[in-house]
Motif scaffolding. Structure first.
Motif, PDB file in Angstrom:
ATOM      1  N   ARG A  98      -4.928 -13.958   8.878  1.00 16.68           N
ATOM      2  CA  ARG A  98      -4.837 -12.919   7.851  1.00 16.68           C
ATOM      3  C   ARG A  98      -5.982 -13.034   6.859  1.00 16.68           C
ATOM      4  O   ARG A  98      -6.565 -12.026   6.433  1.00 16.68           O
ATOM      5  CB  ARG A  98      -3.495 -13.016   7.121  1.00 16.68           C
ATOM      6  CG  ARG A  98      -3.350 -11.996   5.997  1.00 16.68           C
ATOM      7  CD  ARG A  98      -3.330 -10.575   6.538  1.00 16.68           C
ATOM      8  NE  ARG A  98      -2.020 -10.212   7.026  1.00 16.68           N
ATOM      9  CZ  ARG A  98      -1.734  -9.066   7.625  1.00 16.68           C
ATOM     10  NH1 ARG A  98      -2.705  -8.187   7.848  1.00 16.68           N
ATOM     11  NH2 ARG A  98      -0.511  -8.795   8.043  1.00 16.68           N
ATOM     12  N   THR A 138      -0.633  -9.446  -3.170  1.00 16.92           N
ATOM     13  CA  THR A 138      -0.826 -10.320  -2.001  1.00 16.92           C
ATOM     14  C   THR A 138      -2.298 -10.418  -1.632  1.00 16.92           C
ATOM     15  O   THR A 138      -2.800 -11.503  -1.309  1.00 16.92           O
ATOM     16  CB  THR A 138      -0.032  -9.779  -0.796  1.00 16.92           C
ATOM     17  OG1 THR A 138       1.363  -9.781  -1.124  1.00 16.92           O
ATOM     18  CG2 THR A 138      -0.257 -10.637   0.440  1.00 16.92           C
ATOM     19  N   LYS A 179      -7.237  -2.861  -3.787  1.00 15.51           N
ATOM     20  CA  LYS A 179      -6.332  -1.738  -3.584  1.00 15.51           C
ATOM     21  C   LYS A 179      -6.549  -1.105  -2.208  1.00 15.51           C
ATOM     22  O   LYS A 179      -5.595  -0.798  -1.479  1.00 15.51           O
ATOM     23  CB  LYS A 179      -6.534  -0.692  -4.682  1.00 15.51           C
ATOM     24  CG  LYS A 179      -5.597   0.514  -4.594  1.00 15.51           C
ATOM     25  CD  LYS A 179      -5.812   1.443  -5.783  1.00 15.51           C
ATOM     26  CE  LYS A 179      -4.834   2.608  -5.750  1.00 15.51           C
ATOM     27  NZ  LYS A 179      -5.034   3.486  -4.581  1.00 15.51           N
ATOM     28  N   GLU A 180      -7.815  -0.928  -1.840  1.00 17.72           N
ATOM     29  CA  GLU A 180      -8.132  -0.331  -0.547  1.00 17.72           C
ATOM     30  C   GLU A 180      -7.703  -1.237   0.612  1.00 17.72           C
ATOM     31  O   GLU A 180      -7.203  -0.769   1.631  1.00 17.72           O
ATOM     32  CB  GLU A 180      -9.632  -0.034  -0.463  1.00 17.72           C
ATOM     33  CG  GLU A 180     -10.076   1.095  -1.393  1.00 17.72           C
ATOM     34  CD  GLU A 180     -11.584   1.200  -1.493  1.00 17.72           C
ATOM     35  OE1 GLU A 180     -12.079   2.315  -1.716  1.00 17.72           O
ATOM     36  OE2 GLU A 180     -12.270   0.164  -1.359  1.00 17.72           O
ATOM     37  N   SER A 198      -5.254  -3.428   0.487  1.00 15.94           N
ATOM     38  CA  SER A 198      -3.789  -3.416   0.537  1.00 15.94           C
ATOM     39  C   SER A 198      -3.278  -2.195   1.303  1.00 15.94           C
ATOM     40  O   SER A 198      -2.308  -2.285   2.063  1.00 15.94           O
ATOM     41  CB  SER A 198      -3.204  -3.441  -0.876  1.00 15.94           C
ATOM     42  OG  SER A 198      -3.425  -2.211  -1.550  1.00 15.94           O
ATOM     43  N   GLU A 199      -3.949  -1.061   1.113  1.00 13.27           N
ATOM     44  CA  GLU A 199      -3.560   0.160   1.830  1.00 13.27           C
ATOM     45  C   GLU A 199      -3.896   0.047   3.319  1.00 13.27           C
ATOM     46  O   GLU A 199      -3.142   0.518   4.172  1.00 13.27           O
ATOM     47  CB  GLU A 199      -4.266   1.365   1.208  1.00 13.27           C
ATOM     48  CG  GLU A 199      -3.802   1.673  -0.204  1.00 13.27           C
ATOM     49  CD  GLU A 199      -4.646   2.736  -0.890  1.00 13.27           C
ATOM     50  OE1 GLU A 199      -5.682   3.115  -0.312  1.00 13.27           O
ATOM     51  OE2 GLU A 199      -4.277   3.160  -1.997  1.00 13.27           O
ATOM     52  N   GLU A 200      -5.016  -0.587   3.626  1.00 15.31           N
ATOM     53  CA  GLU A 200      -5.443  -0.752   5.017  1.00 15.31           C
ATOM     54  C   GLU A 200      -4.488  -1.664   5.790  1.00 15.31           C
ATOM     55  O   GLU A 200      -4.179  -1.417   6.959  1.00 15.31           O
ATOM     56  CB  GLU A 200      -6.857  -1.339   5.048  1.00 15.31           C
ATOM     57  CG  GLU A 200      -7.421  -1.584   6.421  1.00 15.31           C
ATOM     58  CD  GLU A 200      -8.079  -0.353   7.024  1.00 15.31           C
ATOM     59  OE1 GLU A 200      -8.362  -0.384   8.222  1.00 15.31           O
ATOM     60  OE2 GLU A 200      -8.294   0.645   6.283  1.00 15.31           O
ATOM     61  N   LEU A 201      -4.016  -2.740   5.130  1.00 16.15           N
ATOM     62  CA  LEU A 201      -3.196  -3.753   5.798  1.00 16.15           C
ATOM     63  C   LEU A 201      -1.710  -3.607   5.500  1.00 16.15           C
ATOM     64  O   LEU A 201      -0.904  -4.417   5.966  1.00 16.15           O
ATOM     65  CB  LEU A 201      -3.666  -5.160   5.394  1.00 16.15           C
ATOM     66  CG  LEU A 201      -5.118  -5.517   5.729  1.00 16.15           C
ATOM     67  CD1 LEU A 201      -5.428  -6.932   5.280  1.00 16.15           C
ATOM     68  CD2 LEU A 201      -5.379  -5.366   7.223  1.00 16.15           C
ATOM     69  N   PHE A 202      -1.352  -2.600   4.695  1.00 16.60           N
ATOM     70  CA  PHE A 202       0.046  -2.367   4.330  1.00 16.60           C
ATOM     71  C   PHE A 202       0.651  -3.592   3.632  1.00 16.60           C
ATOM     72  O   PHE A 202       1.776  -4.006   3.926  1.00 16.60           O
ATOM     73  CB  PHE A 202       0.880  -1.986   5.562  1.00 16.60           C
ATOM     74  CG  PHE A 202       0.359  -0.765   6.272  1.00 16.60           C
ATOM     75  CD1 PHE A 202       0.578   0.503   5.765  1.00 16.60           C
ATOM     76  CD2 PHE A 202      -0.367  -0.908   7.447  1.00 16.60           C
ATOM     77  CE1 PHE A 202       0.070   1.624   6.419  1.00 16.60           C
ATOM     78  CE2 PHE A 202      -0.868   0.212   8.116  1.00 16.60           C
ATOM     79  CZ  PHE A 202      -0.639   1.486   7.587  1.00 16.60           C
ATOM     80  N   LEU A 203      -0.128  -4.163   2.722  1.00 12.47           N
ATOM     81  CA  LEU A 203       0.322  -5.284   1.904  1.00 12.47           C
ATOM     82  C   LEU A 203       0.193  -4.908   0.438  1.00 12.47           C
ATOM     83  O   LEU A 203      -0.521  -3.969   0.095  1.00 12.47           O
ATOM     84  CB  LEU A 203      -0.531  -6.533   2.193  1.00 12.47           C
ATOM     85  CG  LEU A 203      -0.478  -7.089   3.621  1.00 12.47           C
ATOM     86  CD1 LEU A 203      -1.530  -8.177   3.800  1.00 12.47           C
ATOM     87  CD2 LEU A 203       0.909  -7.644   3.927  1.00 12.47           C
ATOM     88  N   SER A 204       0.854  -5.640  -0.424  1.00 18.55           N
ATOM     89  CA  SER A 204       0.771  -5.332  -1.850  1.00 18.55           C
ATOM     90  C   SER A 204      -0.578  -5.795  -2.401  1.00 18.55           C
ATOM     91  O   SER A 204      -1.168  -6.769  -1.900  1.00 18.55           O
ATOM     92  CB  SER A 204       1.894  -6.043  -2.612  1.00 18.55           C
ATOM     93  OG  SER A 204       1.667  -7.437  -2.650  1.00 18.55           O
TER      94      SER A 204
END
Length: 211
Positions: free
Chosen positions: A151, A178, A166-167, A169-175
Protein backbone atom coordinates in the motif's frame (compact mmCIF):
# COMPACT_ATOMS: atom_id res chain seq x y z
CA UNK A 1 -7.87 32.12 -5.94
CA UNK A 2 -4.17 31.27 -5.78
CA UNK A 3 -2.08 34.15 -4.44
CA UNK A 4 1.32 34.24 -6.15
CA UNK A 5 4.54 36.18 -5.52
CA UNK A 6 7.37 36.29 -8.07
CA UNK A 7 10.98 36.76 -6.92
CA UNK A 8 13.48 37.16 -9.76
CA UNK A 9 16.26 39.66 -10.45
CA UNK A 10 15.77 39.56 -14.22
CA UNK A 11 13.34 42.44 -14.74
CA UNK A 12 12.09 41.50 -18.19
CA UNK A 13 11.49 37.88 -17.22
CA UNK A 14 9.76 38.91 -14.00
CA UNK A 15 7.52 41.37 -15.80
CA UNK A 16 6.73 38.71 -18.39
CA UNK A 17 5.61 36.28 -15.69
CA UNK A 18 3.43 38.96 -14.10
CA UNK A 19 1.80 39.69 -17.44
CA UNK A 20 1.26 36.07 -18.49
CA UNK A 21 0.15 34.60 -15.16
CA UNK A 22 -1.90 37.66 -14.29
CA UNK A 23 -4.23 36.75 -17.16
CA UNK A 24 -4.95 33.26 -15.80
CA UNK A 25 -8.29 32.74 -14.10
CA UNK A 26 -7.91 31.95 -10.39
CA UNK A 27 -4.34 33.34 -10.32
CA UNK A 28 -3.70 36.53 -8.33
CA UNK A 29 -0.24 38.11 -8.58
CA UNK A 30 0.14 39.65 -5.12
CA UNK A 31 3.55 41.24 -5.71
CA UNK A 32 6.89 40.81 -7.47
CA UNK A 33 10.40 41.49 -6.16
CA UNK A 34 13.86 41.73 -7.69
CA UNK A 35 15.64 40.20 -4.68
CA UNK A 36 15.14 37.74 -1.87
CA UNK A 37 16.12 40.42 0.65
CA UNK A 38 13.35 42.78 -0.49
CA UNK A 39 10.79 39.98 -0.55
CA UNK A 40 11.54 38.85 3.02
CA UNK A 41 11.36 42.43 4.30
CA UNK A 42 7.80 42.73 3.04
CA UNK A 43 6.48 39.19 3.57
CA UNK A 44 4.63 39.69 6.88
CA UNK A 45 1.45 41.45 5.68
CA UNK A 46 1.17 39.47 2.45
CA UNK A 47 -1.28 36.62 1.88
CA UNK A 48 0.73 34.22 -0.26
CA UNK A 49 0.10 30.65 -1.39
CA UNK A 50 2.89 30.07 -3.92
CA UNK A 51 6.22 31.79 -4.59
CA UNK A 52 7.97 31.48 -7.95
CA UNK A 53 11.60 31.77 -6.89
CA UNK A 54 14.69 32.38 -8.99
CA UNK A 55 17.71 30.49 -7.63
CA UNK A 56 20.71 32.64 -8.53
CA UNK A 57 20.18 36.25 -7.44
CA UNK A 58 22.23 39.11 -6.06
CA UNK A 59 22.28 39.24 -2.25
CA UNK A 60 20.29 36.34 -0.84
CA UNK A 61 20.02 33.64 -3.47
CA UNK A 62 16.90 31.55 -3.94
CA UNK A 63 18.15 28.77 -1.69
CA UNK A 64 18.88 31.12 1.22
CA UNK A 65 15.64 33.00 0.67
CA UNK A 66 13.62 29.78 0.70
CA UNK A 67 15.25 28.63 3.95
CA UNK A 68 14.45 31.95 5.66
CA UNK A 69 10.92 32.00 4.20
CA UNK A 70 10.19 28.53 5.57
CA UNK A 71 11.32 29.67 9.02
CA UNK A 72 8.87 32.58 8.90
CA UNK A 73 5.94 31.10 6.99
CA UNK A 74 6.39 27.33 6.53
CA UNK A 75 3.02 26.86 4.80
CA UNK A 76 3.97 28.91 1.73
CA UNK A 77 4.83 26.71 -1.25
CA UNK A 78 7.96 27.45 -3.29
CA UNK A 79 8.57 26.61 -6.95
CA UNK A 80 12.07 27.19 -8.29
CA UNK A 81 11.99 28.84 -11.73
CA UNK A 82 15.49 28.71 -13.12
CA UNK A 83 17.64 28.59 -16.23
CA UNK A 84 20.31 26.53 -14.46
CA UNK A 85 20.69 22.80 -14.90
CA UNK A 86 23.32 22.03 -12.25
CA UNK A 87 22.16 19.15 -10.07
CA UNK A 88 23.54 20.74 -6.90
CA UNK A 89 21.08 23.63 -7.21
CA UNK A 90 18.12 21.26 -7.34
CA UNK A 91 19.18 19.24 -4.33
CA UNK A 92 19.90 22.35 -2.28
CA UNK A 93 16.49 23.82 -3.16
CA UNK A 94 14.78 20.55 -2.23
CA UNK A 95 16.58 20.55 1.11
CA UNK A 96 15.54 24.18 1.60
CA UNK A 97 11.89 23.20 1.15
CA UNK A 98 11.01 23.76 -2.52
CA UNK A 99 8.00 21.85 -3.83
CA UNK A 100 8.84 21.96 -7.52
CA UNK A 101 11.11 23.08 -10.36
CA UNK A 102 10.36 24.67 -13.70
CA UNK A 103 12.93 25.81 -16.25
CA UNK A 104 12.64 29.41 -17.44
CA UNK A 105 12.16 28.24 -20.99
CA UNK A 106 8.96 26.45 -19.95
CA UNK A 107 5.70 27.48 -21.57
CA UNK A 108 2.70 29.13 -19.98
CA UNK A 109 0.77 25.90 -19.50
CA UNK A 110 3.63 24.12 -17.75
CA UNK A 111 3.89 27.04 -15.31
CA UNK A 112 0.13 26.96 -14.77
CA UNK A 113 0.28 23.24 -14.10
CA UNK A 114 3.16 23.64 -11.66
CA UNK A 115 1.41 26.37 -9.66
CA UNK A 116 -1.89 24.50 -9.56
CA UNK A 117 -0.41 21.16 -8.53
CA UNK A 118 1.91 22.58 -5.89
CA UNK A 119 -0.84 24.76 -4.43
CA UNK A 120 -3.09 21.70 -4.11
CA UNK A 121 -0.49 19.91 -2.02
CA UNK A 122 1.34 18.06 -4.78
CA UNK A 123 4.75 18.61 -6.32
CA UNK A 124 5.94 19.40 -9.82
CA UNK A 125 9.21 18.69 -11.58
CA UNK A 126 10.09 19.60 -15.13
CA UNK A 127 10.65 16.36 -17.05
CA UNK A 128 14.00 17.69 -18.27
CA UNK A 129 15.15 18.18 -14.69
CA UNK A 130 13.95 14.74 -13.60
CA UNK A 131 15.78 13.15 -16.53
CA UNK A 132 19.02 14.86 -15.52
CA UNK A 133 18.58 13.62 -11.97
CA UNK A 134 17.86 10.11 -13.24
CA UNK A 135 20.99 10.17 -15.43
CA UNK A 136 23.07 11.22 -12.44
CA UNK A 137 21.54 8.46 -10.31
CA UNK A 138 22.46 5.71 -12.81
CA UNK A 139 26.05 5.49 -11.61
CA UNK A 140 25.16 5.79 -7.94
CA UNK A 141 24.57 2.86 -5.67
CA UNK A 142 20.87 2.44 -5.12
CA UNK A 143 19.96 3.09 -1.51
CA UNK A 144 19.12 0.07 0.59
CA UNK A 145 15.47 -0.78 0.08
CA UNK A 146 13.31 0.07 3.04
CA UNK A 147 10.53 -2.25 4.13
CA UNK A 148 7.68 -0.53 2.32
CA UNK A 149 4.30 -2.22 2.33
CA UNK A 150 2.45 -2.76 -0.98
CA UNK A 151 0.00 0.00 0.00
CA UNK A 152 2.87 2.39 0.77
CA UNK A 153 4.41 1.69 -2.63
CA UNK A 154 1.03 2.39 -4.22
CA UNK A 155 0.72 5.69 -2.36
CA UNK A 156 4.34 6.55 -3.22
CA UNK A 157 3.71 6.16 -6.95
CA UNK A 158 0.67 8.45 -6.77
CA UNK A 159 2.63 11.03 -4.78
CA UNK A 160 5.28 10.95 -7.51
CA UNK A 161 2.57 11.72 -10.06
CA UNK A 162 1.93 14.96 -8.17
CA UNK A 163 -1.39 13.97 -6.58
CA UNK A 164 -2.42 15.60 -3.31
CA UNK A 165 -3.54 13.59 -0.29
CA UNK A 166 -7.16 14.33 -1.15
CA UNK A 167 -6.71 13.13 -4.73
CA UNK A 168 -4.90 9.98 -3.58
CA UNK A 169 -7.65 9.23 -1.06
CA UNK A 170 -10.24 9.45 -3.85
CA UNK A 171 -8.12 7.27 -6.14
CA UNK A 172 -7.62 4.53 -3.52
CA UNK A 173 -10.98 4.91 -1.73
CA UNK A 174 -9.26 5.66 1.57
CA UNK A 175 -9.71 8.54 3.98
CA UNK A 176 -7.41 11.59 3.65
CA UNK A 177 -6.25 10.92 7.22
CA UNK A 178 -5.11 7.42 6.23
CA UNK A 179 -3.18 8.84 3.28
CA UNK A 180 -1.47 11.36 5.56
CA UNK A 181 -0.38 8.47 7.79
CA UNK A 182 1.08 6.69 4.76
CA UNK A 183 2.87 9.90 3.69
CA UNK A 184 4.37 10.27 7.17
CA UNK A 185 5.46 6.63 7.22
CA UNK A 186 7.06 6.97 3.79
CA UNK A 187 9.07 9.99 4.89
CA UNK A 188 10.14 8.21 8.08
CA UNK A 189 11.09 4.92 6.42
CA UNK A 190 13.06 6.60 3.63
CA UNK A 191 14.70 9.18 5.90
CA UNK A 192 13.52 12.06 3.72
CA UNK A 193 12.53 15.50 5.01
CA UNK A 194 9.82 16.38 2.52
CA UNK A 195 7.83 15.14 -0.45
CA UNK A 196 10.21 16.62 -3.02
CA UNK A 197 13.07 14.61 -1.51
CA UNK A 198 10.80 11.55 -1.47
CA UNK A 199 10.24 11.89 -5.23
CA UNK A 200 14.00 11.90 -5.84
CA UNK A 201 14.41 8.89 -3.55
CA UNK A 202 11.71 7.03 -5.50
CA UNK A 203 13.45 7.90 -8.76
CA UNK A 204 16.84 6.67 -7.56
CA UNK A 205 15.30 3.46 -6.20
CA UNK A 206 13.36 2.64 -9.38
CA UNK A 207 9.88 3.14 -7.94
CA UNK A 208 9.08 5.53 -10.78
CA UNK A 209 10.34 5.82 -14.34
CA UNK A 210 10.35 8.71 -16.77
CA UNK A 211 9.32 6.68 -19.79
Amino acid sequence: MINIVIVDDHELFREGLVLVLGQVDNFNIVADYNSGDEFLKQIDPLEVDVVLMDIKMEGLNGIETTIKLKEIKPDIKVIAVTMFVEDSYYLQMINAGAHGFVLKKAGKYELMQAVTEVNSGGNFFSQEILKKMAFKAINKEVEKEKALSPREVEVLKLICKGLSSKEISEELFLSPKTIEVHRSNLLRKTDQKNIAQLVIWALKNNHISLG
